[in-house]
Design an enzyme around this catalytic site. Structure first.
Site, short mmCIF file in Angstrom:
data_model
loop_
_atom_site.label_atom_id
_atom_site.label_comp_id
_atom_site.label_asym_id
_atom_site.label_seq_id
_atom_site.Cartn_x
_atom_site.Cartn_y
_atom_site.Cartn_z
N GLN A 11 -7.68 -0.05 3.98
CA GLN A 11 -8.50 -0.85 5.01
C GLN A 11 -9.99 -0.80 4.44
OE1 GLN A 11 -7.43 -1.69 7.99
NE2 GLN A 11 -5.37 -0.99 7.82
N HIS B 143 -1.69 -7.52 1.98
CA HIS B 143 -1.64 -8.41 3.20
C HIS B 143 -2.81 -8.19 4.19
CE1 HIS B 143 0.24 -5.24 5.85
NE2 HIS B 143 0.51 -4.70 4.78
N GLY C 240 0.90 -1.31 0.14
CA GLY C 240 -0.07 -0.10 -0.11
C GLY C 240 0.76 1.39 -0.11
N CYS D 135 0.23 -0.34 12.27
CA CYS D 135 0.82 -0.66 11.03
C CYS D 135 1.87 0.73 10.47
CB CYS D 135 -0.31 -0.72 10.15
SG CYS D 135 -1.52 0.59 9.73
N ASN E 23 -7.64 3.84 9.42
CA ASN E 23 -6.78 2.40 10.12
C ASN E 23 -6.90 2.56 11.47
OD1 ASN E 23 -5.20 4.72 8.98
ND2 ASN E 23 -3.65 3.72 10.21
N1 PLP Z 1 -2.69 3.26 4.14
C1 PLP Z 1 -3.62 2.67 5.23
C2 PLP Z 1 -4.91 3.40 5.62
C3 PLP Z 1 -3.08 1.54 6.32
O1 PLP Z 1 -3.91 1.16 7.13
C4 PLP Z 1 -1.78 1.10 5.86
C5 PLP Z 1 -1.28 -0.02 6.54
O2 PLP Z 1 -0.08 -0.18 7.16
C6 PLP Z 1 -0.98 1.45 4.56
C7 PLP Z 1 -1.47 2.61 3.73
C8 PLP Z 1 0.41 0.85 4.25
O3 PLP Z 1 0.23 -0.34 3.60
P1 PLP Z 1 1.25 -1.41 3.63
O4 PLP Z 1 1.63 -1.88 4.94
O5 PLP Z 1 0.88 -2.21 2.57
O6 PLP Z 1 2.53 -0.67 2.86
#
Ligand code: PLP
Length: 385
Positions: A181, A203, A71, A327, A151
């Site tokens: 999310q 993931h 993401g 995260c 998130n």
């Molecule tokens: N955007 C949101 C709203 C998230 O909750 C996350 C979570 O980590 C991300 C972006 C980043 O995604 P990733 O962990 O796949 O890089």
């Protein structure tokens, strides 16, 4: 001890079907999709199939998807790619204070490159008002980025109304939505919602880490941020992650095939959990508690108990949750969302996030609620006020 995993917004467990599919691809269809021989053609077929499945879910064309590694990459490609490609039209960008660091930090970087960033206000539930978006959009606004589902507290933004408001004010302004999310938990149709760019991460939907995609609408100009072999129409150089991509498409298909029953079940679990834990004196829920909020995220403030202490006490009972937003990273940080919705310092330090997935059972949620009922009064006895 039974493991009760309630940190699904940080990451999810792979569906066994996804792990099996990936394993077969790693062992059999392991060719490079760009190779011209049979092995390459087989791998290419897997990618094409994945494109079709994911595009079907979003009701877009397969060619509109760019596969990424996560993401974060999708958000970076959307924001930097859009800024670089459209800077002659304008240098103004708009976002919200509750975005993930993958958006907010990228916006900060763009500020150092001469772009101007407007941060919109949010209300106590974390909602963005489409009217505020409309008044912030200017002639030189090239991009608005608003997330689909927050998130940390699970607020679902009115993205369709925001898309409408942006285009009514300036049809040339692009609209990016971070749906990391939201995808898998909501029905999202970029075209109908006037979304030009949409980020998804594998993931978070029971696929592998290291997978994701960015939807890029027709006629949306973005510049690549990776340079190399020119894969994916030059937008994302690098050998495609065949197994991960195929697995992500299968996971998405599985989620959307049983969407209605799963979402209803999750709301039921959430409602029952909220009703039970809010009977513990002082316990508060942040964000929407009705069904306009996300079905899987519950932000719980337990005044008088530090989140980190509570997290580890729950862990001792086999219950895994996160403090604030796991995260982002494991370094201690002040939560942007909880600050933006107006939580005071003490509540900020006393908030945990419980996040479910389709794998979460009624027994998991009952055990988690029972653990909180037992632990909170105990921990409060040891907290000085
Ligand atoms: N955007 C949101 C709203 C998230 O909750 C996350 C979570 O980590 C991300 C972006 C980043 O995604 P990733 O962990 O796949 O890089």
């Amino acid at each position: 001890m039974r493991e009760i995993y309630l940190d699904n917004s940080a990451t999810t467990r792979c569906f066994p079907e996804v792990a099996e599919l990936m394993s077969r691809i790693y062992l059999e269809d392991y060719g490079n999709p760009s190779s011209m021989h049979h092995k390459g053609v087989e791998a290419e077929k897997e990618i094409r199939n994945a494109r079709q499945i994911l595009a079907g879910i979003l009701k877009v064309q397969p060619g509109n998807l760019v596969f990424t590694s996560c993401g974060t990459e999708g958000d970076n490609l959307a924001l930097i790619g859009c800024a670089m490609a459209n800077q002659r039209k304008g240098r103004h960008l708009i976002t919200t204070p509750i975005e993930h660091p993958a958006v907010l930090e990228t916006m900060k970087y763009l500020e150092t490159q001469g772009f101007e960033v407007t941060i919109l206000p949010v209300d106590r539930q974390g909602l963005v008002d489409p009217a505020d978006v409309a008044s912030a959009v200017r002639e030189d606004t090239i991009l608005v980025s608003v997330m689909h589902t927050n998130n940390e507290i699970g607020t679902v933004e009115p993205v369709a109304e925001i898309g409408e408001a942006i285009k009514a004010k300036n049809p040339a302004t692009l609209f990016h939505v971070d749906a990391v999310q939201g995808f898998g938990k909501a029905r999202i149709y970029p075209k109908r919602m006037k979304i030009d760019l949409l980020t998804v991460s594998g993931h978070k939907i029971h696929a592998a880490k290291g997978t994701g995609f960015l939807y890029v609408g027709d006629k949306v100009r973005i510049q690549n941020i990776l340079f190399g072999g020119g894969q994916q129409k030059g937008l994302r150089s690098g050998t495609e992650n065949t197994a991960g991509t195929a697995g992500m498409a299968l996971a998405a298909k599985m989620l959307y095939d049983s969407f209605d029953t799963d979402i209803e079940r999750l709301y039921g679990l959430r409602d029952a959990f909220i009703a039970r834990v809010t009977r513990i004196p002082g316990v508060k829920i942040n964000g929407k508690t009705d069904h306009s909020g996300a079905p899987h995220i519950i932000s719980v403030t337990v005044p008088g108990v530090r989140a980190e202490v509570l997290l580890h006490a729950l862990e001792d009972k086999g219950v895994y949750v996160s403090a604030g937003s796991a995260c982002a990273s494991n370094r201690p940080h002040v939560s942007g969302t909880l600050t933006a919705i107006g939580l005071d310092k003490e509540d900020l330090d006393s908030t945990i996030r419980i996040s479910m997935s389709v794998m979460t059972t009624e027994g998991d949620m009952e055990a988690a609620a029972a653990a909180l009922e037992e632990i909170v009064p105990f921990l409060r006895r040891y907290t000085r006020h």
